[in-house]
Write a protein that holds these residues in place. Structure first.
Motif, PDB file in Angstrom:
ATOM      1  N   GLU A 299       4.250  11.777 -11.726  1.00 31.09           N
ATOM      2  CA  GLU A 299       3.488  12.981 -12.061  1.00 31.09           C
ATOM      3  C   GLU A 299       3.733  14.120 -11.067  1.00 31.09           C
ATOM      4  OE1 GLU A 299       1.119  13.194 -14.878  1.00 31.09           O
ATOM      5  OE2 GLU A 299       2.442  11.526 -15.364  1.00 31.09           O
ATOM      6  N   GLY A 300       4.955  14.265 -10.598  1.00 27.40           N
ATOM      7  CA  GLY A 300       5.302  15.364  -9.705  1.00 27.40           C
ATOM      8  C   GLY A 300       4.960  15.146  -8.239  1.00 27.40           C
ATOM      9  N   HIS A 301       4.485  13.968  -7.889  1.00 27.27           N
ATOM     10  CA  HIS A 301       4.143  13.657  -6.506  1.00 27.27           C
ATOM     11  C   HIS A 301       4.996  12.494  -6.016  1.00 27.27           C
ATOM     12  CE1 HIS A 301       0.723  16.315  -6.817  1.00 27.27           C
ATOM     13  NE2 HIS A 301       0.297  15.649  -7.884  1.00 27.27           N
ATOM     14  N   VAL A 302       5.245  12.465  -4.713  1.00 27.19           N
ATOM     15  CA  VAL A 302       6.020  11.384  -4.107  1.00 27.19           C
ATOM     16  C   VAL A 302       5.056  10.464  -3.371  1.00 27.19           C
ATOM     17  CG1 VAL A 302       7.843  10.815  -2.465  1.00 27.19           C
ATOM     18  CG2 VAL A 302       8.007  12.899  -3.825  1.00 27.19           C
ATOM     19  N   TYR A 303       5.230   9.157  -3.577  1.00 30.49           N
ATOM     20  CA  TYR A 303       4.393   8.152  -2.930  1.00 30.49           C
ATOM     21  C   TYR A 303       5.278   7.268  -2.065  1.00 30.49           C
ATOM     22  CZ  TYR A 303       0.902   9.780  -6.161  1.00 30.49           C
ATOM     23  OH  TYR A 303       0.031  10.579  -6.845  1.00 30.49           O
ATOM     24  N   VAL A 304       4.820   6.987  -0.835  1.00 32.60           N
ATOM     25  CA  VAL A 304       5.601   6.204   0.111  1.00 32.60           C
ATOM     26  C   VAL A 304       4.868   4.902   0.427  1.00 32.60           C
ATOM     27  CG1 VAL A 304       4.619   7.403   2.124  1.00 32.60           C
ATOM     28  CG2 VAL A 304       6.819   6.244   2.323  1.00 32.60           C
ATOM     29  N   MET A 305       5.649   3.823   0.508  1.00 39.00           N
ATOM     30  CA  MET A 305       5.112   2.534   0.911  1.00 39.00           C
ATOM     31  C   MET A 305       4.936   2.580   2.428  1.00 39.00           C
ATOM     32  SD  MET A 305       6.949  -1.242   0.814  1.00 39.00           S
ATOM     33  CE  MET A 305       7.515  -1.096  -0.859  1.00 39.00           C
ATOM     34  N   LEU A 306       3.723   2.378   2.892  1.00 40.52           N
ATOM     35  CA  LEU A 306       3.454   2.488   4.331  1.00 40.52           C
ATOM     36  C   LEU A 306       4.304   1.523   5.153  1.00 40.52           C
ATOM     37  CD1 LEU A 306      -0.420   3.025   4.510  1.00 40.52           C
ATOM     38  CD2 LEU A 306       1.403   4.707   4.803  1.00 40.52           C
ATOM     39  N   SER A 307       4.476   0.288   4.686  1.00 37.50           N
ATOM     40  CA  SER A 307       5.239  -0.685   5.474  1.00 37.50           C
ATOM     41  C   SER A 307       6.712  -0.289   5.588  1.00 37.50           C
ATOM     42  CB  SER A 307       5.112  -2.087   4.875  1.00 37.50           C
ATOM     43  OG  SER A 307       5.673  -2.136   3.581  1.00 37.50           O
ATOM     44  N   ALA A 308       7.224   0.494   4.641  1.00 39.67           N
ATOM     45  CA  ALA A 308       8.627   0.916   4.687  1.00 39.67           C
ATOM     46  C   ALA A 308       8.895   1.885   5.832  1.00 39.67           C
ATOM     47  CB  ALA A 308       9.039   1.559   3.366  1.00 39.67           C
ATOM     48  N   ILE A 309       7.848   2.560   6.300  1.00 38.81           N
ATOM     49  CA  ILE A 309       8.015   3.484   7.430  1.00 38.81           C
ATOM     50  C   ILE A 309       7.335   2.953   8.685  1.00 38.81           C
ATOM     51  CG2 ILE A 309       8.417   5.546   6.041  1.00 38.81           C
ATOM     52  CD1 ILE A 309       5.457   6.276   6.436  1.00 38.81           C
TER      53      ILE A 309
ATOM     54  N   SER B 131       9.031   0.765  -9.240  1.00 37.13           N
ATOM     55  CA  SER B 131       9.464  -0.583  -9.576  1.00 37.13           C
ATOM     56  C   SER B 131       9.090  -1.460  -8.385  1.00 37.13           C
ATOM     57  CB  SER B 131      10.963  -0.650  -9.882  1.00 37.13           C
ATOM     58  OG  SER B 131      11.707  -0.255  -8.757  1.00 37.13           O
ATOM     59  N   ASP B 132       9.019  -2.751  -8.602  1.00 42.41           N
ATOM     60  CA  ASP B 132       8.545  -3.669  -7.571  1.00 42.41           C
ATOM     61  C   ASP B 132       9.331  -3.519  -6.270  1.00 42.41           C
ATOM     62  OD1 ASP B 132       7.045  -5.660  -6.422  1.00 42.41           O
ATOM     63  OD2 ASP B 132       8.277  -7.279  -7.216  1.00 42.41           O
ATOM     64  N   GLY B 133       8.625  -3.205  -5.194  1.00 40.22           N
ATOM     65  CA  GLY B 133       9.226  -3.128  -3.868  1.00 40.22           C
ATOM     66  C   GLY B 133       9.908  -1.824  -3.528  1.00 40.22           C
ATOM     67  N   VAL B 134       9.899  -0.839  -4.424  1.00 38.03           N
ATOM     68  CA  VAL B 134      10.541   0.441  -4.119  1.00 38.03           C
ATOM     69  C   VAL B 134       9.746   1.137  -3.001  1.00 38.03           C
ATOM     70  CG1 VAL B 134       9.329   1.837  -5.867  1.00 38.03           C
ATOM     71  CG2 VAL B 134      11.601   2.466  -5.155  1.00 38.03           C
ATOM     72  N   PRO B 135      10.446   1.633  -1.962  1.00 39.87           N
ATOM     73  CA  PRO B 135       9.727   2.208  -0.831  1.00 39.87           C
ATOM     74  C   PRO B 135       9.198   3.620  -1.072  1.00 39.87           C
ATOM     75  CG  PRO B 135      12.074   2.199  -0.384  1.00 39.87           C
ATOM     76  CD  PRO B 135      11.874   1.488  -1.684  1.00 39.87           C
TER      77      PRO B 135
ATOM     78  N   VAL C 251       0.846  -1.187   0.000  1.00 45.25           N
ATOM     79  CA  VAL C 251       0.000   0.000   0.000  1.00 45.25           C
ATOM     80  C   VAL C 251       0.885   1.241   0.000  1.00 45.25           C
ATOM     81  CG1 VAL C 251      -1.713   1.302   1.297  1.00 45.25           C
ATOM     82  CG2 VAL C 251      -1.850  -1.188   1.215  1.00 45.25           C
ATOM     83  N   TYR C 252       0.568   2.149  -0.914  1.00 41.63           N
ATOM     84  CA  TYR C 252       1.274   3.426  -1.019  1.00 41.63           C
ATOM     85  C   TYR C 252       0.285   4.553  -0.791  1.00 41.63           C
ATOM     86  CZ  TYR C 252       5.169   0.966  -3.214  1.00 41.63           C
ATOM     87  OH  TYR C 252       6.225   0.125  -3.470  1.00 41.63           O
ATOM     88  N   VAL C 253       0.796   5.641  -0.211  1.00 44.24           N
ATOM     89  CA  VAL C 253      -0.007   6.842  -0.033  1.00 44.24           C
ATOM     90  C   VAL C 253       0.885   8.025  -0.398  1.00 44.24           C
ATOM     91  CG1 VAL C 253       0.520   7.248   2.412  1.00 44.24           C
ATOM     92  CG2 VAL C 253      -1.680   7.958   1.499  1.00 44.24           C
ATOM     93  N   ARG C 254       0.272   9.085  -0.824  1.00 46.14           N
ATOM     94  CA  ARG C 254       1.044  10.272  -1.181  1.00 46.14           C
ATOM     95  C   ARG C 254       1.746  10.801   0.066  1.00 46.14           C
ATOM     96  NH1 ARG C 254      -1.463  15.601  -3.773  1.00 46.14           N
ATOM     97  NH2 ARG C 254       0.451  16.820  -3.651  1.00 46.14           N
ATOM     98  N   SER C 255       3.025  11.101  -0.054  1.00 47.26           N
ATOM     99  CA  SER C 255       3.815  11.516   1.105  1.00 47.26           C
ATOM    100  C   SER C 255       3.320  12.826   1.703  1.00 47.26           C
ATOM    101  CB  SER C 255       5.298  11.645   0.738  1.00 47.26           C
ATOM    102  OG  SER C 255       5.474  12.693  -0.196  1.00 47.26           O
TER     103      SER C 255
END
Length: 185
Positions: free
Chosen positions: A150-160, A141-145, A104-108
């Protein structure tokens, strides 16, 4: 390739129809009203075929596919009050819920109050947690945290060290683990 086909489809549809109407050519109008949608449909079919091929071969989604998934992802209100995380800009701000390859990713931006960035490194200093440092990738890419799209940063929730639980039209953030200080993924 799809973008070029779509562009020509729209040009033929609009331009050909306009030129046909101004010149009085019924044949050109008919050909434009037929040819433009055919090219647009062909571009759509190519996109479907690319997605099927990527799934069958277990390939990472293309940048176009990621953009499409983000654009069509459902938006939910993110709530971090249970773990002491204040969502930016307010507790009622909706953010896209993006699922890519089981993560799951959400916009940072939702965690803006806890982020510091230098170049492509982002430090996440969530309350009562150790700081997590992640490097941003210029595309998914697969597994990138952490990735840009499109000018926005997305973070993988489990990575943090977070997870999200969907509850009706809300996402409640939860802690899943303590992370080590100064992680650099």
């Amino acid at each position: 390739m799809r973008a070029i086909i779509d562009l020509f489809g729209y040009l033929i549809l609009a331009g050909g129809t306009f030129v046909g109407l101004t010149s009085g050519s019924v044949t050109l109008v008919v050909l434009s009203l037929f040819g433009g949608p055919v090219l647009l449909g062909l571009g759509h079919l190519i996109g479907i075929a690319e997605n099927v091929q990527a799934r069958l071969l277990n390939l990472a989604p293309t940048p176009d596919t990621v953009r499409s998934l983000i654009k069509n992802a459902p938006a939910y209100v993110v709530d971090g009050s249970d773990i002491g995380v204040a969502v930016y800009p307010s507790a009622d701000a909706p953010y896209k819920w993006i699922e890519l390859n089981g993560e799951v990713y959400v916009r940072s931006r939702a965690l803006r109050n806890y982020i510091e960035s230098v170049d492509n490194r982002y430090s996440f200093a969530l309350p009562d947690r150790e700081t997590v440092v992640l490097r941003a990738s210029d595309r998914y890419s697969d597994g990138v945290p952490l990735f840009w799209s499109e000018g926005h940063v997305y973070v993988m929730l489990s990575a943090i060290g977070l997870s999200g639980i969907r509850e009706n039209d809300r996402i409640s953030l939860r802690t899943i683990r303590q992370t080590g200080e100064g992680n650099d993924r």
